[in-house]
Design a protein around this motif. Structure first.
Motif, PDB file in Angstrom:
ATOM      1  N   GLY A  81       1.279  17.576  -1.318  1.00  0.00           N
ATOM      2  CA  GLY A  81       1.133  16.232  -0.768  1.00  0.00           C
ATOM      3  C   GLY A  81       0.435  15.330  -1.750  1.00  0.00           C
ATOM      4  N   GLY A  82       0.376  14.058  -1.404  1.00  0.00           N
ATOM      5  CA  GLY A  82      -0.296  13.088  -2.258  1.00  0.00           C
ATOM      6  C   GLY A  82      -1.223  12.224  -1.434  1.00  0.00           C
ATOM      7  N   ALA A  83      -2.010  11.408  -2.114  1.00  0.00           N
ATOM      8  CA  ALA A  83      -2.917  10.484  -1.432  1.00  0.00           C
ATOM      9  C   ALA A  83      -3.087   9.243  -2.281  1.00  0.00           C
ATOM     10  N   SER A  84      -3.229   8.112  -1.609  1.00  0.00           N
ATOM     11  CA  SER A  84      -3.477   6.852  -2.288  1.00  0.00           C
ATOM     12  C   SER A  84      -4.674   6.165  -1.646  1.00  0.00           C
ATOM     13  N   TYR A  85      -5.532   5.626  -2.486  1.00  0.00           N
ATOM     14  CA  TYR A  85      -6.693   4.853  -2.037  1.00  0.00           C
ATOM     15  C   TYR A  85      -6.607   3.485  -2.678  1.00  0.00           C
ATOM     16  N   ARG A  86      -6.756   2.438  -1.874  1.00  0.00           N
ATOM     17  CA  ARG A  86      -6.795   1.072  -2.403  1.00  0.00           C
ATOM     18  C   ARG A  86      -7.762   0.264  -1.559  1.00  0.00           C
ATOM     19  N   ALA A 104     -10.144  -0.744   1.052  1.00  0.00           N
ATOM     20  CA  ALA A 104     -10.546  -0.257   2.373  1.00  0.00           C
ATOM     21  C   ALA A 104      -9.445   0.529   3.070  1.00  0.00           C
ATOM     22  N   THR A 105      -8.310   0.745   2.398  1.00  0.00           N
ATOM     23  CA  THR A 105      -7.197   1.444   3.037  1.00  0.00           C
ATOM     24  C   THR A 105      -6.705   2.586   2.169  1.00  0.00           C
ATOM     25  N   GLY A 106      -5.859   3.435   2.748  1.00  0.00           N
ATOM     26  CA  GLY A 106      -5.290   4.539   1.996  1.00  0.00           C
ATOM     27  C   GLY A 106      -4.130   5.158   2.744  1.00  0.00           C
ATOM     28  N   LYS A 107      -3.505   6.150   2.125  1.00  0.00           N
ATOM     29  CA  LYS A 107      -2.387   6.870   2.724  1.00  0.00           C
ATOM     30  C   LYS A 107      -2.419   8.324   2.299  1.00  0.00           C
ATOM     31  N   LEU A 108      -1.981   9.190   3.203  1.00  0.00           N
ATOM     32  CA  LEU A 108      -1.659  10.566   2.872  1.00  0.00           C
ATOM     33  C   LEU A 108      -0.140  10.663   2.875  1.00  0.00           C
ATOM     34  N   LEU A 109       0.433  11.300   1.852  1.00  0.00           N
ATOM     35  CA  LEU A 109       1.887  11.327   1.712  1.00  0.00           C
ATOM     36  C   LEU A 109       2.380  12.760   1.531  1.00  0.00           C
ATOM     37  N   PRO A 138      10.387  11.992   3.765  1.00  0.00           N
ATOM     38  CA  PRO A 138       9.039  11.574   3.359  1.00  0.00           C
ATOM     39  C   PRO A 138       8.229  11.138   4.569  1.00  0.00           C
ATOM     40  N   MET A 139       6.960  11.534   4.599  1.00  0.00           N
ATOM     41  CA  MET A 139       6.090  11.174   5.715  1.00  0.00           C
ATOM     42  C   MET A 139       4.783  10.607   5.182  1.00  0.00           C
ATOM     43  N   GLU A 140       4.227   9.639   5.910  1.00  0.00           N
ATOM     44  CA  GLU A 140       2.982   8.991   5.511  1.00  0.00           C
ATOM     45  C   GLU A 140       2.027   8.918   6.700  1.00  0.00           C
TER      46      GLU A 140
END
Length: 354
Positions: A270-275, A277-282, A289-291
């Protein structure tokens, strides 16, 4: 008994520390403050109810009424003051970067290794809510092996304090790379599981500062001063386990940017993004694809409060802070290598000899 805190440096960052430690009155007490400009220290003392304004850093470090010292002064003075405090038997919370360069950081690390005092670097982004949520999933194995990551912080028009210590290599150690890049490097390495960096290839550029363009709102410019640091840096960092990290930061740049720090982690599961105050797990499930969206909880406690509480907890329990002197040295070692790579045009192999 409450831990007694002394603050060296009454400027903006000293005020930030005074504000948050003063909110933890059940755990600590700010007993002293000092600054090269004593009226500023007196102002902070009045604001936060600090009983003693001392005439020098040395007086504060030697004070029997101080158990732990917060160092919030220009980068060039970090090592000298931190080492004095450690040798005087004080715990130390250092603003980032730990040292003005790797040599200074190594001195702090060696002093900390000879002592039983807590030495911690103030990288508050590790205590922000979204990175903490991502770290929890990483520790559960949800991302698998993180094999590459990308991090950065592009400010479009954000050069701080033109002509002051911020923009002087001999006083700051560099520009956005050591100022905000150190935050992103620290956070990315932490989320990757603290792999050991072994080589670096990078470049730095100064296309705005020397022309007095790209000026931001932080700090008061000194137009009679000096600008001899970069305003953009880019680098590829390779780890001992084969993973890689790309780092890109600027104070000023012509690009479409929202001026928000970011980290993108790419793992085998899996992956993760931080930007900001928000973020995503992918990830991918059932061939799709799921988020999962991440955000800061509505009543989230301030990351600076969590950082401050962690410092106090480490003092009480004797445990190693997650932003230890070793992590601070690692950051400085990589930053030095990026500057060296830019100067020479070649890859730099990191020297881990302590």
């Amino acid at each position: 008994m409450a831990i007694r805190i002394g603050i060296i440096g009454a400027g903006n960052i000293g005020s930030v520390h005074a504000k948050h430690f003063s909110q933890l009155g059940d755990l600590c007490e700010i007993t002293a403050i000092t600054d090269v400009y004593l009226p500023m220290a007196e102002q902070r003392a009045a604001e936060y109810g600090i009983p003693a304004v001392l005439e020098s850093p040395e007086a504060l470090i030697q004070s029997p009424n101080v158990d732990a010292v917060i160092v919030g002064v220009p980068n060039q003075f970090h090592a000298e003051l931190a080492i004095q405090a450690i040798e005087a038997g004080k715990h130390v919370l250092l603003e980032k970067p730990m040292g003005i360069n790797a040599a200074a950081a190594k001195q702090i690390l060696k002093a900390s290794q000879k002592s039983d005092r807590v030495v911690m670097v103030g990288h508050q982004m590790r205590w922000e809510s979204v990175p903490m949520q991502i770290k929890e999933q990483i520790d559960r194995g949800e991302l698998g092996k993180i094999y590459t990551a990308k991090t950065g912080w592009f400010r479009r028009k954000g050069i701080p304090g033109w002509g002051t210590w911020f923009t002087r290599m001999d006083q700051s150690g560099g520009g956005p790379l050591i100022d905000i890049g150190v935050h992103m490097l620290d956070l990315a390495l932490y989320l990757m599981g603290n792999p050991k960096p072994v080589s670096v290839f990078g470049s730095t550029y100064a296309e705005f500062g020397p022309k007095r363009k790209g000026i931001g709102t932080w700090g008061k410019p000194n137009w009679d001063g000096i600008y001899d640091v970069e305003d953009l840096a880019t680098a590829m960092i390779k780890m001992e386990d084969g993973s890689t990290l790309t780092l890109e930061v600027s104070w000023a740049v012509h690009m479409d940017t929202d001026n928000t720090p970011f980290v993108h982690l790419m793992g085998t599961e899996g992956g993760a993004s931080y930007r900001g105050a928000t973020g995503k797990l992918l990830t991918e499930k059932f061939d799709k694809p799921m988020e999962t969206a991440l955000s800061r909880p509505e009543n989230d406690e301030n990351e600076r409060l969590r950082l401050s509480r962690h410092f106090l907890d480490c003092i009480k329990t004797g445990k190693q802070p997650i932003t230890s002197a070793l992590t601070g040295f690692t950051n400085n070692l990589v930053l030095d290598a990026i500057y060296e790579s830019s100067r020479t045009g070649h890859e730099v192999i990191l020297d881990w000899n302590l």
